[in-house]
Design a protein around this motif. Structure first.
Motif, PDB file in Angstrom:
ATOM      1  N   GLN A 139       5.266   3.282  -8.224  1.00  0.00           N
ATOM      2  CA  GLN A 139       4.183   2.305  -8.153  1.00  0.00           C
ATOM      3  C   GLN A 139       3.523   2.354  -6.788  1.00  0.00           C
ATOM      4  OE1 GLN A 139       5.531  -1.800  -7.584  1.00  0.00           O
ATOM      5  NE2 GLN A 139       7.614  -1.002  -7.412  1.00  0.00           N
ATOM      6  N   VAL A 140       2.341   1.761  -6.704  1.00  0.00           N
ATOM      7  CA  VAL A 140       1.752   1.441  -5.414  1.00  0.00           C
ATOM      8  C   VAL A 140       2.291   0.059  -5.099  1.00  0.00           C
ATOM      9  CG1 VAL A 140      -0.346   1.035  -4.109  1.00  0.00           C
ATOM     10  CG2 VAL A 140      -0.296   2.818  -5.860  1.00  0.00           C
ATOM     11  N   HIS A 141       3.062  -0.041  -4.039  1.00  0.00           N
ATOM     12  CA  HIS A 141       3.789  -1.275  -3.747  1.00  0.00           C
ATOM     13  C   HIS A 141       2.842  -2.444  -3.513  1.00  0.00           C
ATOM     14  CE1 HIS A 141       7.400  -3.430  -2.753  1.00  0.00           C
ATOM     15  NE2 HIS A 141       6.843  -3.869  -1.645  1.00  0.00           N
ATOM     16  N   GLY A 182       0.787  -1.224   0.000  1.00  0.00           N
ATOM     17  CA  GLY A 182       0.000   0.000   0.000  1.00  0.00           C
ATOM     18  C   GLY A 182       0.820   1.276   0.000  1.00  0.00           C
ATOM     19  N   ASP A 183       2.134   1.184   0.251  1.00  0.00           N
ATOM     20  CA  ASP A 183       2.979   2.374   0.178  1.00  0.00           C
ATOM     21  C   ASP A 183       3.124   2.798  -1.277  1.00  0.00           C
ATOM     22  OD1 ASP A 183       3.377   2.262   2.892  1.00  0.00           O
ATOM     23  OD2 ASP A 183       5.417   1.471   2.766  1.00  0.00           O
ATOM     24  N   VAL A 184       3.341   4.071  -1.491  1.00  0.00           N
ATOM     25  CA  VAL A 184       3.575   4.573  -2.842  1.00  0.00           C
ATOM     26  C   VAL A 184       5.060   4.842  -2.986  1.00  0.00           C
ATOM     27  CG1 VAL A 184       3.033   6.381  -4.515  1.00  0.00           C
ATOM     28  CG2 VAL A 184       1.275   5.606  -2.913  1.00  0.00           C
ATOM     29  N   VAL A 185       5.668   4.189  -3.963  1.00  0.00           N
ATOM     30  CA  VAL A 185       7.080   4.432  -4.267  1.00  0.00           C
ATOM     31  C   VAL A 185       7.114   5.485  -5.365  1.00  0.00           C
ATOM     32  CG1 VAL A 185       9.236   3.423  -5.101  1.00  0.00           C
ATOM     33  CG2 VAL A 185       7.694   2.068  -3.675  1.00  0.00           C
ATOM     34  N   MET A 186       7.852   6.565  -5.130  1.00  0.00           N
ATOM     35  CA  MET A 186       7.960   7.658  -6.109  1.00  0.00           C
ATOM     36  C   MET A 186       9.414   7.760  -6.565  1.00  0.00           C
ATOM     37  SD  MET A 186       5.382  10.499  -4.501  1.00  0.00           S
ATOM     38  CE  MET A 186       5.879  10.364  -2.796  1.00  0.00           C
ATOM     39  N   ASN A 187       9.608   7.557  -7.869  1.00  0.00           N
ATOM     40  CA  ASN A 187      10.969   7.546  -8.389  1.00  0.00           C
ATOM     41  C   ASN A 187      11.070   8.259  -9.731  1.00  0.00           C
ATOM     42  OD1 ASN A 187      13.663   7.031  -8.610  1.00  0.00           O
ATOM     43  ND2 ASN A 187      13.467   4.827  -8.881  1.00  0.00           N
ATOM     44  N   ALA A 246      17.907   9.488 -10.963  1.00  0.00           N
ATOM     45  CA  ALA A 246      18.717  10.402 -11.776  1.00  0.00           C
ATOM     46  C   ALA A 246      19.510  11.382 -10.912  1.00  0.00           C
ATOM     47  CB  ALA A 246      17.833  11.161 -12.756  1.00  0.00           C
ATOM     48  N   ALA A 247      18.975  11.706  -9.730  1.00  0.00           N
ATOM     49  CA  ALA A 247      19.642  12.643  -8.826  1.00  0.00           C
ATOM     50  C   ALA A 247      20.595  11.942  -7.860  1.00  0.00           C
ATOM     51  CB  ALA A 247      18.598  13.432  -8.031  1.00  0.00           C
ATOM     52  N   GLY A 248      20.730  10.615  -7.998  1.00  0.00           N
ATOM     53  CA  GLY A 248      21.615   9.870  -7.110  1.00  0.00           C
ATOM     54  C   GLY A 248      21.035   9.647  -5.721  1.00  0.00           C
ATOM     55  N   MET A 249      19.708   9.726  -5.611  1.00  0.00           N
ATOM     56  CA  MET A 249      19.019   9.521  -4.330  1.00  0.00           C
ATOM     57  C   MET A 249      18.218   8.225  -4.403  1.00  0.00           C
ATOM     58  SD  MET A 249      19.659  12.168  -2.380  1.00  0.00           S
ATOM     59  CE  MET A 249      18.405  12.037  -1.115  1.00  0.00           C
ATOM     60  N   ARG A 250      17.910   7.661  -3.244  1.00  0.00           N
ATOM     61  CA  ARG A 250      17.023   6.511  -3.210  1.00  0.00           C
ATOM     62  C   ARG A 250      15.601   6.995  -3.462  1.00  0.00           C
ATOM     63  NH1 ARG A 250      19.354   3.287   1.970  1.00  0.00           N
ATOM     64  NH2 ARG A 250      17.151   3.150   2.395  1.00  0.00           N
ATOM     65  N   PRO A 251      14.732   6.145  -4.012  1.00  0.00           N
ATOM     66  CA  PRO A 251      13.348   6.549  -4.251  1.00  0.00           C
ATOM     67  C   PRO A 251      12.629   6.883  -2.950  1.00  0.00           C
ATOM     68  CG  PRO A 251      13.834   4.476  -5.350  1.00  0.00           C
ATOM     69  CD  PRO A 251      15.005   4.791  -4.477  1.00  0.00           C
ATOM     70  N   VAL A 252      11.607   7.722  -3.080  1.00  0.00           N
ATOM     71  CA  VAL A 252      10.783   8.088  -1.926  1.00  0.00           C
ATOM     72  C   VAL A 252       9.787   6.968  -1.674  1.00  0.00           C
ATOM     73  CG1 VAL A 252       8.985   9.673  -1.125  1.00  0.00           C
ATOM     74  CG2 VAL A 252      11.010  10.562  -2.302  1.00  0.00           C
ATOM     75  N   VAL A 253       9.619   6.601  -0.412  1.00  0.00           N
ATOM     76  CA  VAL A 253       8.570   5.667  -0.013  1.00  0.00           C
ATOM     77  C   VAL A 253       7.563   6.469   0.800  1.00  0.00           C
ATOM     78  CG1 VAL A 253       7.980   3.601   1.291  1.00  0.00           C
ATOM     79  CG2 VAL A 253      10.118   3.678  -0.001  1.00  0.00           C
ATOM     80  N   PHE A 254       6.374   6.650   0.232  1.00  0.00           N
ATOM     81  CA  PHE A 254       5.324   7.407   0.894  1.00  0.00           C
ATOM     82  C   PHE A 254       4.389   6.432   1.592  1.00  0.00           C
ATOM     83  CE2 PHE A 254       0.928   9.048   0.664  1.00  0.00           C
ATOM     84  CZ  PHE A 254       1.065  10.088   1.568  1.00  0.00           C
ATOM     85  N   PRO A 255       4.317   6.474   2.933  1.00  0.00           N
ATOM     86  CA  PRO A 255       3.443   5.554   3.669  1.00  0.00           C
ATOM     87  C   PRO A 255       1.980   6.012   3.604  1.00  0.00           C
ATOM     88  CG  PRO A 255       4.619   6.973   5.202  1.00  0.00           C
ATOM     89  CD  PRO A 255       5.109   7.327   3.814  1.00  0.00           C
ATOM     90  N   HIS A 256       1.305   5.626   2.549  1.00  0.00           N
ATOM     91  CA  HIS A 256      -0.048   6.097   2.286  1.00  0.00           C
ATOM     92  C   HIS A 256      -0.994   5.815   3.452  1.00  0.00           C
ATOM     93  CE1 HIS A 256      -4.132   5.992   0.530  1.00  0.00           C
ATOM     94  NE2 HIS A 256      -3.702   7.084  -0.073  1.00  0.00           N
ATOM     95  N   TRP A 257      -0.986   4.577   3.953  1.00  0.00           N
ATOM     96  CA  TRP A 257      -1.955   4.223   4.995  1.00  0.00           C
ATOM     97  C   TRP A 257      -1.667   4.941   6.302  1.00  0.00           C
ATOM     98  CZ3 TRP A 257      -6.185   2.932   3.129  1.00  0.00           C
ATOM     99  CH2 TRP A 257      -6.251   2.192   1.951  1.00  0.00           C
ATOM    100  N   PHE A 258      -0.405   5.233   6.601  1.00  0.00           N
ATOM    101  CA  PHE A 258      -0.060   6.007   7.790  1.00  0.00           C
ATOM    102  C   PHE A 258      -0.728   7.378   7.723  1.00  0.00           C
ATOM    103  CE2 PHE A 258       2.575   9.082  10.036  1.00  0.00           C
ATOM    104  CZ  PHE A 258       2.745   8.466  11.266  1.00  0.00           C
ATOM    105  N   HIS A 259      -0.698   7.996   6.539  1.00  0.00           N
ATOM    106  CA  HIS A 259      -1.330   9.301   6.359  1.00  0.00           C
ATOM    107  C   HIS A 259      -2.853   9.169   6.288  1.00  0.00           C
ATOM    108  CE1 HIS A 259       2.789  10.310   5.325  1.00  0.00           C
ATOM    109  NE2 HIS A 259       2.474  11.585   5.492  1.00  0.00           N
TER     110      HIS A 259
END
Length: 147
Positions: free
Chosen positions: A119-121, A33-38, A43-56
């Motif tokens: 994606q939505v994980h 249910g987490d949303v991975v945003m990449n 491209a910026a040399g960072m790890r993708p964002v993991v947005f905890p959808h259900w927590f919010h």
């Protein structure tokens, strides 16, 4: 002497436990249910964002983010960048250091496994839906009736 050895053994064991926990939590993976945003992270040399959808979601109604803040109802539906967030848009509306933590702690959000697509994980929609064909591809490929 025995007490010193026992104390040293305890300190070593505690250190190993702390290091193991630290590496476990730094290698965070998305959960169901987490949303991975990449869109920009790799491209910026960072790890993708993991947005905890259900927590919010358990704290706010859908309209707060999807109505008031302008988030699309689709993973990857917005071009969220750090500049947007710094300007107080999207995540930055709350993650400003007053309502929630601010952007100085990069690893709190950028915690995904590198090269994970947006994606939505573990979304069931990903396994049940077939991708929409590109119209150009569909027109150029022979149909079954042509055989």
């Amino acid at each position: 002497m025995f007490k010193q050895t026992l104390k040293l053994t305890f300190v070593c064991a505690a250190t190993i436990c702390v290091l193991a926990l630290h590496s476990h939590f730094n290698a965070a993976e998305a959960e169901y249910g987490d949303v991975v945003m990449n869109e920009f992270s790799d491209a910026a040399g960072m790890r993708p964002v993991v947005f905890p959808h259900w927590f919010h979601r358990i704290r706010f109604r859908c309209k707060v983010c999807h109505g008031d803040l302008g988030f699309a109802f689709k993973a990857g539906g917005n071009n969220i960048s750090m500049l947007n967030i710094i300007d107080g848009k999207y995540c930055g509306a709350c993650h400003d250091g007053d309502v929630a933590w601010s952007i100085e702690n990069c690893d709190l959000c950028h915690s995904g496994v590198p090269n994970t697509p947006t994606q939505v994980h573990h979304s069931t929609a990903q396994t049940l839906m077939t991708p929409i064909e590109d119209k150009g591809e569909a027109e150029s490929s022979p149909s079954e009736s042509d055989n």
